[in-house]
Motif scaffolding. Sequence first.
Motif, mmCIF file in Angstrom:
data_model
loop_
_atom_site.group_PDB
_atom_site.id
_atom_site.type_symbol
_atom_site.label_atom_id
_atom_site.label_comp_id
_atom_site.label_asym_id
_atom_site.label_seq_id
_atom_site.Cartn_x
_atom_site.Cartn_y
_atom_site.Cartn_z
ATOM 1 N N THR A 293 -27.791 34.076 14.048
ATOM 2 C CA THR A 293 -26.985 34.134 12.819
ATOM 3 C C THR A 293 -27.795 33.639 11.622
ATOM 4 N N SER A 294 -28.735 32.712 11.861
ATOM 5 C CA SER A 294 -29.562 32.212 10.753
ATOM 6 C C SER A 294 -30.500 33.281 10.224
ATOM 7 N N THR A 295 -30.758 34.310 11.012
ATOM 8 C CA THR A 295 -31.619 35.411 10.569
ATOM 9 C C THR A 295 -30.808 36.607 10.080
ATOM 10 N N GLY A 296 -29.494 36.410 9.904
ATOM 11 C CA GLY A 296 -28.677 37.427 9.256
ATOM 12 C C GLY A 296 -27.887 38.339 10.163
ATOM 13 N N HIS A 297 -27.913 38.108 11.465
ATOM 14 C CA HIS A 297 -27.202 38.978 12.391
ATOM 15 C C HIS A 297 -25.792 38.453 12.684
ATOM 16 N N THR A 298 -24.926 39.352 13.093
ATOM 17 C CA THR A 298 -23.598 38.989 13.576
ATOM 18 C C THR A 298 -23.617 39.033 15.093
ATOM 19 N N VAL A 299 -23.107 37.983 15.732
ATOM 20 C CA VAL A 299 -23.242 37.855 17.183
ATOM 21 C C VAL A 299 -21.879 37.665 17.839
ATOM 22 N N ALA A 300 -21.610 38.497 18.836
ATOM 23 C CA ALA A 300 -20.470 38.280 19.728
ATOM 24 C C ALA A 300 -21.038 37.727 21.026
ATOM 25 N N SER A 301 -20.714 36.477 21.363
ATOM 26 C CA SER A 301 -21.358 35.815 22.500
ATOM 27 C C SER A 301 -20.379 35.598 23.642
ATOM 28 N N PHE A 302 -20.921 35.664 24.874
ATOM 29 C CA PHE A 302 -20.102 35.556 26.079
ATOM 30 C C PHE A 302 -20.887 34.808 27.149
ATOM 31 N N GLY A 303 -20.138 34.117 28.037
ATOM 32 C CA GLY A 303 -20.759 33.373 29.122
ATOM 33 C C GLY A 303 -20.931 34.175 30.388
ATOM 34 N N ALA A 304 -20.380 35.391 30.427
ATOM 35 C CA ALA A 304 -20.482 36.235 31.620
ATOM 36 C C ALA A 304 -20.370 37.698 31.214
ATOM 37 N N GLY A 305 -20.996 38.556 32.002
ATOM 38 C CA GLY A 305 -20.960 39.977 31.713
ATOM 39 C C GLY A 305 -19.554 40.544 31.751
ATOM 40 N N THR A 306 -18.731 40.050 32.654
ATOM 41 C CA THR A 306 -17.353 40.550 32.752
ATOM 42 C C THR A 306 -16.562 40.251 31.485
ATOM 43 N N ASP A 307 -16.824 39.112 30.862
ATOM 44 C CA ASP A 307 -16.147 38.771 29.612
ATOM 45 C C ASP A 307 -16.529 39.743 28.500
ATOM 46 N N LEU A 308 -17.811 40.112 28.449
ATOM 47 C CA LEU A 308 -18.267 41.072 27.447
ATOM 48 C C LEU A 308 -17.587 42.424 27.642
ATOM 49 N N ILE A 309 -17.545 42.894 28.875
ATOM 50 C CA ILE A 309 -16.967 44.207 29.141
ATOM 51 C C ILE A 309 -15.476 44.212 28.810
ATOM 52 N N LYS A 310 -14.777 43.143 29.104
ATOM 53 C CA LYS A 310 -13.363 43.052 28.748
ATOM 54 C C LYS A 310 -13.191 43.133 27.240
ATOM 55 N N TRP A 311 -14.027 42.398 26.506
ATOM 56 C CA TRP A 311 -13.971 42.418 25.040
ATOM 57 C C TRP A 311 -14.305 43.800 24.494
ATOM 58 N N ALA A 312 -15.364 44.424 25.030
ATOM 59 C CA ALA A 312 -15.779 45.742 24.548
ATOM 60 C C ALA A 312 -14.717 46.798 24.813
ATOM 61 N N THR A 313 -13.998 46.656 25.918
ATOM 62 C CA THR A 313 -12.922 47.595 26.247
ATOM 63 C C THR A 313 -11.750 47.433 25.288
ATOM 64 N N GLU A 314 -11.448 46.200 24.938
ATOM 65 C CA GLU A 314 -10.312 45.927 24.055
ATOM 66 C C GLU A 314 -10.640 46.159 22.577
ATOM 67 N N HIS A 315 -11.919 46.248 22.254
ATOM 68 C CA HIS A 315 -12.334 46.441 20.860
ATOM 69 C C HIS A 315 -13.240 47.667 20.765
ATOM 70 N N GLU A 316 -12.654 48.821 21.031
ATOM 71 C CA GLU A 316 -13.437 50.053 21.033
ATOM 72 C C GLU A 316 -14.030 50.356 19.661
ATOM 73 N N GLU A 317 -13.367 49.863 18.597
ATOM 74 C CA GLU A 317 -13.837 50.152 17.240
ATOM 75 C C GLU A 317 -15.080 49.345 16.866
ATOM 76 N N GLU A 318 -15.392 48.281 17.643
ATOM 77 C CA GLU A 318 -16.537 47.425 17.338
ATOM 78 C C GLU A 318 -17.843 48.120 17.714
ATOM 79 N N HIS A 319 -18.704 48.293 16.714
ATOM 80 C CA HIS A 319 -20.010 48.911 16.953
ATOM 81 C C HIS A 319 -21.020 47.832 17.343
ATOM 82 N N LEU A 320 -21.771 48.077 18.403
ATOM 83 C CA LEU A 320 -22.813 47.157 18.861
ATOM 84 C C LEU A 320 -24.149 47.885 18.861
#
Length: 390
Positions: A293-320
């Motif tokens: 974030t100090s270098t200007g990026h926006t970060v969605a952080s997760f402690g496990a891959g399953t958490d990321l996939i759940k988030w990505a499924t629920e937020h289809e509009e979010e571009h990564l």
Amino acid sequence: MLQSQKMNALGRLAGGIAHDFNNLLSVIVLNTELLFDGLTEAGAGEDERKLSEEDVALFEEVLASSEHGKALTTQLLGMSGSGHETDNVFQFQESIRGLTRMMRRLIPENITVSHELDGEPCLIQGDKNSFAQVLMNLMLNARDSLADGRGEISVSGSVRDQRVSEACTEGVLSPGMYAVLSVADTGVGMPEATLHSIFEPFVTSKGQRGTGLGLTVVRHAVLSRFEGALKVSSEEGKGTRFDIFFPIAGAAESGHPEADSGVRRPSATRGGLKLALVEDNDSVRASLVRTLTSTGHTVASFGAGTDLIKWATEHEEEHLELLITDVVMPGWSGPKTYRELDALRPGIKVLFLSGYPGSEFKEFQYEPQQLLQKPVSRADLVQRIEEICG
């Protein structure tokens, strides 16, 4: 057979600690860089406190020591055949100069340390971290041999034209040009009968002060990484001298180029990327988020891959645009997480981070720029993101 078993045991031990140790170093490096930036930016105004040269030197020392901590782990892993080495051509004399200066802080003030560089500047080829470990271990060995904590350690670099083959304590010198690193001390010395055994793993003459690994690392690096040779001479009560011979790869320009600062500032890069970060270690994850974030990026952080996939499924509009993920984690691995996310966000780019050697995860395919070894620095992250995302 016994030697092989010792090396295998050492490899298993090193592999077991590498991941956790490199995670700790990542936290130290990333947060030290952020602290340095915060203090230097705060000191930009005329009425604000500025960092002194001594303050900057202390920051650099922390980061340099962290880098050499990484090198030590790499060396131990390399002894089991699972390490990750690089093949570089680097300046022999300048490397001695910089490393000796850094090591001075680890030697008590009542021990005199001197260094002398002779001969034309030259280049040697091999893993630079391995070279650093050779010199560091020889100097620490010399320090420990000074029983009363007083005496002298001398480090020298020279060039030798070897005309005939010559057997050494370890290895053989063939005819050719060699860069010679010598480390001598005025310590307790050793009887001649013990000279050959000092390079075996877990053999030490220092009692509880020694691990029995330092000279094993030296021998392995010199013979295997540089195809060199080494000599050792010692006399009880008068001290010990090690001469390390590295084949010369070419001539180097003379002069004293400015040493790299331990506090590396990243080159300019485009910020504003939307990144997904998966890292099971809470401290490492928090440090990475602060750095990114100090270098200007926006970060969605997760402690496990399953958490990321759940988030990505629920937020289809979010571009990564990029997934940054640890490789070895409980549950889903980094590659598994990437495959699952790629199914939801086709074409997403990936950067793998790992504290394990590359040989530990040969089961998945990746491009060299897609893997970054821990401990990571901010400059490493910025450069690698730029390479991957353009």
